[in-house]
Design an enzyme around this catalytic site. Structure first.
Site, PDB file in Angstrom:
ATOM      1  N   GLY A 100     -17.582   2.165  -0.752  1.00 38.85           N
ATOM      2  CA  GLY A 100     -16.204   1.786  -1.053  1.00 38.85           C
ATOM      3  C   GLY A 100     -15.686   0.580  -0.286  1.00 38.85           C
ATOM      4  O   GLY A 100     -14.668  -0.003  -0.671  1.00 38.85           O
ATOM      5  N   THR A 142       0.838  -1.186   0.000  1.00 40.16           N
ATOM      6  CA  THR A 142       0.000   0.000   0.000  1.00 40.16           C
ATOM      7  C   THR A 142       0.877   1.242   0.000  1.00 40.16           C
ATOM      8  O   THR A 142       2.099   1.139  -0.174  1.00 40.16           O
ATOM      9  CB  THR A 142      -1.026  -0.058   1.156  1.00 40.16           C
ATOM     10  OG1 THR A 142      -1.932   1.024   1.018  1.00 40.16           O
ATOM     11  CG2 THR A 142      -0.350  -0.002   2.531  1.00 40.16           C
ATOM     12  N   ASP A 153      -7.008  -3.626  -7.681  1.00 43.90           N
ATOM     13  CA  ASP A 153      -7.999  -2.580  -7.407  1.00 43.90           C
ATOM     14  C   ASP A 153      -9.073  -2.498  -8.498  1.00 43.90           C
ATOM     15  O   ASP A 153     -10.249  -2.254  -8.198  1.00 43.90           O
ATOM     16  CB  ASP A 153      -7.315  -1.211  -7.257  1.00 43.90           C
ATOM     17  CG  ASP A 153      -6.757  -0.999  -5.859  1.00 43.90           C
ATOM     18  OD1 ASP A 153      -7.190  -1.697  -4.920  1.00 43.90           O
ATOM     19  OD2 ASP A 153      -5.869  -0.132  -5.705  1.00 43.90           O
ATOM     20  N   LYS A 202       3.371   1.536  -3.955  1.00 38.13           N
ATOM     21  CA  LYS A 202       2.724   0.820  -5.071  1.00 38.13           C
ATOM     22  C   LYS A 202       3.482   0.955  -6.402  1.00 38.13           C
ATOM     23  O   LYS A 202       3.563  -0.006  -7.163  1.00 38.13           O
ATOM     24  CB  LYS A 202       1.282   1.294  -5.241  1.00 38.13           C
ATOM     25  CG  LYS A 202       0.357   0.840  -4.120  1.00 38.13           C
ATOM     26  CD  LYS A 202      -1.060   1.345  -4.381  1.00 38.13           C
ATOM     27  CE  LYS A 202      -2.059   0.652  -3.474  1.00 38.13           C
ATOM     28  NZ  LYS A 202      -3.448   0.926  -3.898  1.00 38.13           N
TER      29      LYS A 202
HETATM   30  P1  NAP Z   1      -4.606  10.429  -4.499  1.00 33.27           P
HETATM   31  O1  NAP Z   1      -3.765   9.758  -5.523  1.00 33.27           O
HETATM   32  O2  NAP Z   1      -3.931  11.233  -3.435  1.00 33.27           O
HETATM   33  O3  NAP Z   1      -5.676  11.372  -5.266  1.00 33.27           O
HETATM   34  C1  NAP Z   1      -6.503  12.224  -4.529  1.00 33.27           C
HETATM   35  C2  NAP Z   1      -7.560  12.844  -5.441  1.00 33.27           C
HETATM   36  O4  NAP Z   1      -8.449  13.630  -4.610  1.00 33.27           O
HETATM   37  C3  NAP Z   1      -6.984  13.778  -6.487  1.00 33.27           C
HETATM   38  O5  NAP Z   1      -7.767  13.667  -7.649  1.00 33.27           O
HETATM   39  C4  NAP Z   1      -7.125  15.140  -5.809  1.00 33.27           C
HETATM   40  O6  NAP Z   1      -7.213  16.205  -6.714  1.00 33.27           O
HETATM   41  C5  NAP Z   1      -8.460  14.963  -5.125  1.00 33.27           C
HETATM   42  N1  NAP Z   1      -8.619  15.909  -4.029  1.00 33.27           N
HETATM   43  C6  NAP Z   1      -7.998  15.878  -2.817  1.00 33.27           C
HETATM   44  N2  NAP Z   1      -8.381  16.931  -2.083  1.00 33.27           N
HETATM   45  C7  NAP Z   1      -9.249  17.651  -2.842  1.00 33.27           C
HETATM   46  C8  NAP Z   1      -9.993  18.840  -2.626  1.00 33.27           C
HETATM   47  N3  NAP Z   1      -9.916  19.527  -1.478  1.00 33.27           N
HETATM   48  N4  NAP Z   1     -10.807  19.275  -3.620  1.00 33.27           N
HETATM   49  C9  NAP Z   1     -10.891  18.603  -4.785  1.00 33.27           C
HETATM   50  N5  NAP Z   1     -10.214  17.457  -5.048  1.00 33.27           N
HETATM   51  C10 NAP Z   1      -9.404  16.992  -4.080  1.00 33.27           C
HETATM   52  O7  NAP Z   1      -5.517   9.389  -3.716  1.00 33.27           O
HETATM   53  P2  NAP Z   1      -6.047   7.950  -4.230  1.00 33.27           P
HETATM   54  O8  NAP Z   1      -5.102   6.906  -3.773  1.00 33.27           O
HETATM   55  O9  NAP Z   1      -6.381   8.052  -5.675  1.00 33.27           O
HETATM   56  O10 NAP Z   1      -7.378   7.781  -3.356  1.00 33.27           O
HETATM   57  C11 NAP Z   1      -8.523   8.577  -3.626  1.00 33.27           C
HETATM   58  C12 NAP Z   1      -9.686   8.136  -2.728  1.00 33.27           C
HETATM   59  O11 NAP Z   1     -10.050   6.794  -3.035  1.00 33.27           O
HETATM   60  C13 NAP Z   1      -9.347   8.152  -1.248  1.00 33.27           C
HETATM   61  O12 NAP Z   1     -10.493   8.614  -0.566  1.00 33.27           O
HETATM   62  C14 NAP Z   1      -9.076   6.712  -0.924  1.00 33.27           C
HETATM   63  O13 NAP Z   1      -9.373   6.390   0.431  1.00 33.27           O
HETATM   64  C15 NAP Z   1     -10.066   6.024  -1.851  1.00 33.27           C
HETATM   65  N6  NAP Z   1      -9.689   4.638  -2.176  1.00 33.27           N
HETATM   66  C16 NAP Z   1     -10.563   3.649  -1.864  1.00 33.27           C
HETATM   67  C17 NAP Z   1     -10.267   2.345  -2.191  1.00 33.27           C
HETATM   68  C18 NAP Z   1     -11.234   1.261  -1.834  1.00 33.27           C
HETATM   69  O14 NAP Z   1     -10.871   0.089  -1.846  1.00 33.27           O
HETATM   70  N7  NAP Z   1     -12.469   1.603  -1.552  1.00 33.27           N
HETATM   71  C19 NAP Z   1      -9.060   2.032  -2.852  1.00 33.27           C
HETATM   72  C20 NAP Z   1      -8.183   3.076  -3.163  1.00 33.27           C
HETATM   73  C21 NAP Z   1      -8.517   4.376  -2.816  1.00 33.27           C
HETATM   74  P3  NAP Z   1      -5.866  16.965  -7.229  1.00 33.27           P
HETATM   75  O15 NAP Z   1      -5.306  16.119  -8.349  1.00 33.27           O
HETATM   76  O16 NAP Z   1      -6.338  18.297  -7.665  1.00 33.27           O
HETATM   77  O17 NAP Z   1      -4.924  17.033  -6.040  1.00 33.27           O
END
Ligand code: NAP
Length: 279
Positions: free
Chosen positions: A245, A67, A108, A71
């Site tokens: 999720g 994680t 994923d 990754k």
């Molecule tokens: P990440 O790579 O850090 O990407 C974060 C995303 O959120 C980016 O698109 C970012 O936009 C956006 N964001 C963050 N703060 C924001 C704000 N204040 N306003 C607008 N956009 C905002 O994270 P990730 O790994 O892709 O994970 C994203 C989400 O998916 C998390 O909540 C994570 O817990 C969830 N997730 C769930 C699973 C599951 O199994 N259910 C698996 C993986 C991830 P910018 O590009 O503009 O920064």
């Protein structure tokens, strides 16, 4: 379960790793199936990741999950990566082969689509999908949706350039849409996915008007803390089908468990309830 000299070993490498729910999840299955196995949290700092990964075989581990923040490094260091991991650009599951070499995949996309099928059977995959966010999770969602035959994915992200980069990487069926246009992008869509952190406990709320969504559309939030996000509550109030999720987390774990412990695990109601405790 008493550990023996034949205990099958796996775990999750992360930094930090204490928040990971994977030990609880795999521990449930090991107990349920009476398997002589253990799945442990492995706190591995980035500068020690390569040493730790290469040490799996010497320690007799069958493999591990990987994680944040490891990754991408797992993909780069693997002896063999499958097509899905390469397309996503990151790996989350490592299998140690008999000769000690490391094969990686990314589950994923599988977890995302299996959860969608389980929760919203017959979801409209013949219409565009709207994806909020352009981070690592969104890459897996794009691969899953393209493989499911969705004709168009509209990605909208606070930082438009990141959405554009994904559109460029994945081809003509993936469009970048300005964040201010997110509500209008829902017109004609069959699926809305939140792949941002917005709406997660401790993060700002996700603001999006759902008026343009058709009545048969599905709303899927990758955020699972809380389990019932404000987005899902707003969708439920409109009688739209909702997917949370947590199920994605459960389904993405299946291939790793099967590879390490030799049994196809099931995502059941009791497992779901056990993992949902405290969310
Ligand atoms: P990440 O790579 O850090 O990407 C974060 C995303 O959120 C980016 O698109 C970012 O936009 C956006 N964001 C963050 N703060 C924001 C704000 N204040 N306003 C607008 N956009 C905002 O994270 P990730 O790994 O892709 O994970 C994203 C989400 O998916 C998390 O909540 C994570 O817990 C969830 N997730 C769930 C699973 C599951 O199994 N259910 C698996 C993986 C991830 P910018 O590009 O503009 O920064």
């Amino acid at each position: 379960m008493t550990l023996t000299g034949r205990t099958r070993l796996a775990g999750v490498m992360g930094w930090p790793v204490a928040h990971s729910r994977s030990p609880r999840l795999h521990g449930f299955w090991l107990q349920a199936y009476g398997i002589d196995g253990a799945y442990v949290p492995l706190a591995v700092a980035p500068d020690r990741f390569e040493t730790a990964l290469r040490g799996l075989a010497a320690l007799g581990f069958r493999g591990c999950n990987v994680t944040l923040p490891h990754k991408e490094a797992a993909l780069a260091l693997a002896d063999e990566a499958d097509d899905v991991a390469r397309r996503i650009g990151a790996a989350n599951t490592v299998v140690v082969r008999d000769d000690g070499s490391l094969a990686v995949t990314n589950t994923d996309a599988f977890g995302f689509i299996e959860n969608l099928k389980a929760r919203a059977l017959g979801w409209p995959n013949d219409r565009p999908a709207v994806l909020l966010g352009a981070g690592g999770a969104s890459r897996a969602v794009i691969v899953a949706l393209l493989d499911a035959g969705v004709p168009q994915i509209r990605i909208t992200n606070r930082t438009l350039d990141r959405a554009r980069a994904l559109a460029d990487a994945f081809g003509k069926d993936v469009l970048a849409v300005a964040w201010d246009e997110r509500a209008a992008a829902l017109e004609g869509a069959g699926l809305l996915v939140n792949g941002t952190q917005l709406g997660m406990a401790g993060q700002p709320p996700l603001e999006i008007a759902l008026d343009a969504l058709a009545g048969d559309a599905v709303v899927y939030d990758l955020v699972y803390v809380p389990l019932q996000t404000a987005l899902l509550q707003a969708a439920a109030a409109r009688h739209l089908r909702c997917v949370d999720g947590l199920g994605m987390l459960l389904h993405q774990a299946r291939p790793g468990f099967a590879a390490w412990f030799g049994r196809e695990p099931e995502v059941t109601g009791p497992l779901y309830a056990y993992l949902a405790e405290g969310l």
